[in-house]
Design an enzyme around this catalytic site. Structure first.
Site, mmCIF file in Angstrom:
data_model
loop_
_atom_site.group_PDB
_atom_site.id
_atom_site.type_symbol
_atom_site.label_atom_id
_atom_site.label_comp_id
_atom_site.label_asym_id
_atom_site.label_seq_id
_atom_site.Cartn_x
_atom_site.Cartn_y
_atom_site.Cartn_z
ATOM 1 C CE LYS A 113 58.273 20.323 53.280
ATOM 2 N NZ LYS A 113 57.707 19.132 52.999
ATOM 3 C CE LYS A 194 55.282 19.924 60.184
ATOM 4 N NZ LYS A 194 54.676 18.893 59.202
ATOM 5 C CE LYS A 197 56.374 11.693 56.466
ATOM 6 N NZ LYS A 197 55.728 11.978 55.035
HETATM 7 N N1 AQP Z 1 53.991 17.218 63.666
HETATM 8 C C1 AQP Z 1 52.747 16.802 62.989
HETATM 9 N N2 AQP Z 1 51.689 16.536 63.692
HETATM 10 C C2 AQP Z 1 50.314 16.536 63.264
HETATM 11 N N3 AQP Z 1 50.215 16.090 62.235
HETATM 12 C C3 AQP Z 1 51.147 15.984 61.229
HETATM 13 N N4 AQP Z 1 51.303 15.371 59.915
HETATM 14 C C4 AQP Z 1 52.661 15.966 59.569
HETATM 15 N N5 AQP Z 1 53.381 16.187 60.523
HETATM 16 C C5 AQP Z 1 52.635 16.369 61.663
HETATM 17 C C6 AQP Z 1 50.290 15.298 59.123
HETATM 18 O O1 AQP Z 1 50.804 13.941 58.614
HETATM 19 C C7 AQP Z 1 50.114 13.739 57.435
HETATM 20 C C8 AQP Z 1 51.024 13.006 56.298
HETATM 21 O O2 AQP Z 1 52.240 13.923 56.342
HETATM 22 P P1 AQP Z 1 52.849 14.259 54.693
HETATM 23 O O3 AQP Z 1 53.570 12.531 54.576
HETATM 24 O O4 AQP Z 1 52.121 14.574 53.529
HETATM 25 O O5 AQP Z 1 54.167 14.938 54.988
HETATM 26 P P2 AQP Z 1 54.375 16.263 55.755
HETATM 27 O O6 AQP Z 1 53.144 16.802 56.342
HETATM 28 O O7 AQP Z 1 55.302 17.219 54.992
HETATM 29 O O8 AQP Z 1 55.007 15.482 56.983
HETATM 30 P P3 AQP Z 1 56.523 15.997 57.752
HETATM 31 O O9 AQP Z 1 56.786 15.157 58.813
HETATM 32 O O10 AQP Z 1 56.137 17.431 57.855
HETATM 33 O O11 AQP Z 1 57.465 15.966 56.501
HETATM 34 P P4 AQP Z 1 58.477 16.937 56.085
HETATM 35 O O12 AQP Z 1 59.515 16.964 56.959
HETATM 36 O O13 AQP Z 1 59.029 16.210 54.782
HETATM 37 O O14 AQP Z 1 57.872 18.018 55.749
HETATM 38 C C9 AQP Z 1 49.536 14.980 57.052
HETATM 39 O O15 AQP Z 1 48.029 14.921 57.014
HETATM 40 C C10 AQP Z 1 50.268 16.070 58.007
HETATM 41 O O16 AQP Z 1 49.400 17.114 58.254
#
Ligand code: AQP
Length: 326
Positions: A113, A194, A197
């Site tokens: 990030k 992965k 979002k």
């Molecule tokens: N691709 C994924 N597969 C399985 N689990 C996932 N999680 C995130 N992406 C995947 C799980 O979702 C939960 C909530 O996530 P979060 O809101 O805390 O944010 P994050 O992990 O940062 O989600 P993103 O989509 O990856 O957002 P960005 O792009 O902002 O980094 C967690 O339990 C996570 O493991």
């Protein structure tokens, strides 16, 4: 007998996608009757990067509504917003003071990030300590998350153990709970990455609130490989990802997967996955439309009020152990 505590959070940023659901939220729903569960909208994590205030306010309610739409019963599990219990930030600071900088600099999510930001806020580095505080604050035993959070959970255990050995038993050391299928859903356009979002590709992720016809189209466009049909021995990451999504949504056994998909041409594989995803998202979207008309703020406030005494007791104990003024 008192039930063991479960804690997990979701950030109110971007659009929640099927990776968030299959990796984390589906497990929340499964665990809620067996454990004393707290599911939290972690808004303090969201502000580690700039969030437009009105949009953040809206997103907090959207995530809470999606929790309920996905099947979390607020009369069974505690739903709350992180910033409404001050113990998260307070314990976050106390744990920051006992965490070596090197532990945080090693976190792969921080490295990824921070590489994308022009200026890096200190909060981005400190975020895994706040996550440790979220979990340890409630003496949680089990933390259901997707695989991308495994390293942060490892850090949480390291922080708890190092605090306990320096100051005496204070924190429950939590275990990570990954789902059997869907622990790491990959991007449809790039199955080496992965599903995320913050990714910008229009066919990268399927949002839980996506129009279902659009969602199906994204699956029909998903990257596969040069084989003509499903071969479980030689399949590439794109096909593995599609099969994983199907299995995680349908709950099919490995044997059922073999019977249904071995030798199937990719066009037909995608149609089946698209149908399954649409069928699973439809009731979530219908319930979401009902939930958003109810009074979510009261629910979230009640959740925070119910659980705040636990947070206060842990902060008091931690301060006392450290010799701070209580
Ligand atoms: N691709 C994924 N597969 C399985 N689990 C996932 N999680 C995130 N992406 C995947 C799980 O979702 C939960 C909530 O996530 P979060 O809101 O805390 O944010 P994050 O992990 O940062 O989600 P993103 O989509 O990856 O957002 P960005 O792009 O902002 O980094 C967690 O339990 C996570 O493991």
């Amino acid at each position: 007998m008192t039930k063991a505590r479960v804690f997990s959070g979701v950030q109110p940023t971007g659009h929640l996608h099927i990776g968030n659901y299959l990796g984390a939220i589906q497990n929340f729903v499964r665990l809620q009757h067996e454990y004393d569960c707290i599911f939290c909208v972690v808004d303090l994590h969201a502000v580690t990067v700039y969030q437009e205030p009105a949009e953040l306010r809206r997103k907090i309610r959207e995530i809470a509504a999606l929790f309920i739409a996905c099947g979390i019963d607020p009369n069974v599990a505690t739903l709350m917003v992180q910033s409404s219990v001050s113990g998260h930030a307070e314990l976050g600071w106390l744990l920051t003071c006992v965490t070596p900088l090197g532990w945080l600099e090693r976190m792969t999510q921080y490295k990824d990030k921070s590489a994308k930001q022009e200026t890096i806020g200190a909060g981005l580095l400190q975020y895994p300590v706040l996550m440790a505080a979220d979990i340890l604050l409630y003496q949680s035993k089990i933390v259901p998350v997707g695989d991308d959070q495994s390293q942060h959970l490892e850090l949480t255990r390291d922080i708890a153990q190092s605090f306990n050995s320096r100051y005496g038993d204070t924190f429950t050391v939590p275990a990570t709970k990954l789902p059997t299928h869907g622990a790491r859903v990959m991007g449809l356009d790039d199955p080496e990455k992965k599903m995320s979002k913050s990714a910008t590709g229009t066919s990268h992720a399927i949002g839980l609130l996506d129009d279902l016809a659009q969602a199906k189209k994204k699956i029909m466009r998903a990257t596969t490989d040069s084989n003509p049909a499903v071969d479980f021995e030689t399949m590439g990451p794109g096909v593995r990802n599609l099969l994983g999504i199907y299995q995680a949504f349908s709950g099919a056994s490995n044997e059922q997967m073999q019977n249904e998909f071995a030798g199937l041409r990719y066009g037909d594989l995608k149609k089946k996955v698209a149908e399954q995803v649409a069928q699973s998202l439809e009731p979530i979207q219908a319930r979401y439309r009902e939930v958003t008309t109810g009074n979510l703020d009261d629910l979230l406030r009640q959740g925070a009020n119910r659980i705040r005494p636990v947070a206060e007791a842990t902060v008091r104990l931690t301060k006392d152990r450290m010799g701070l003024y209580t």
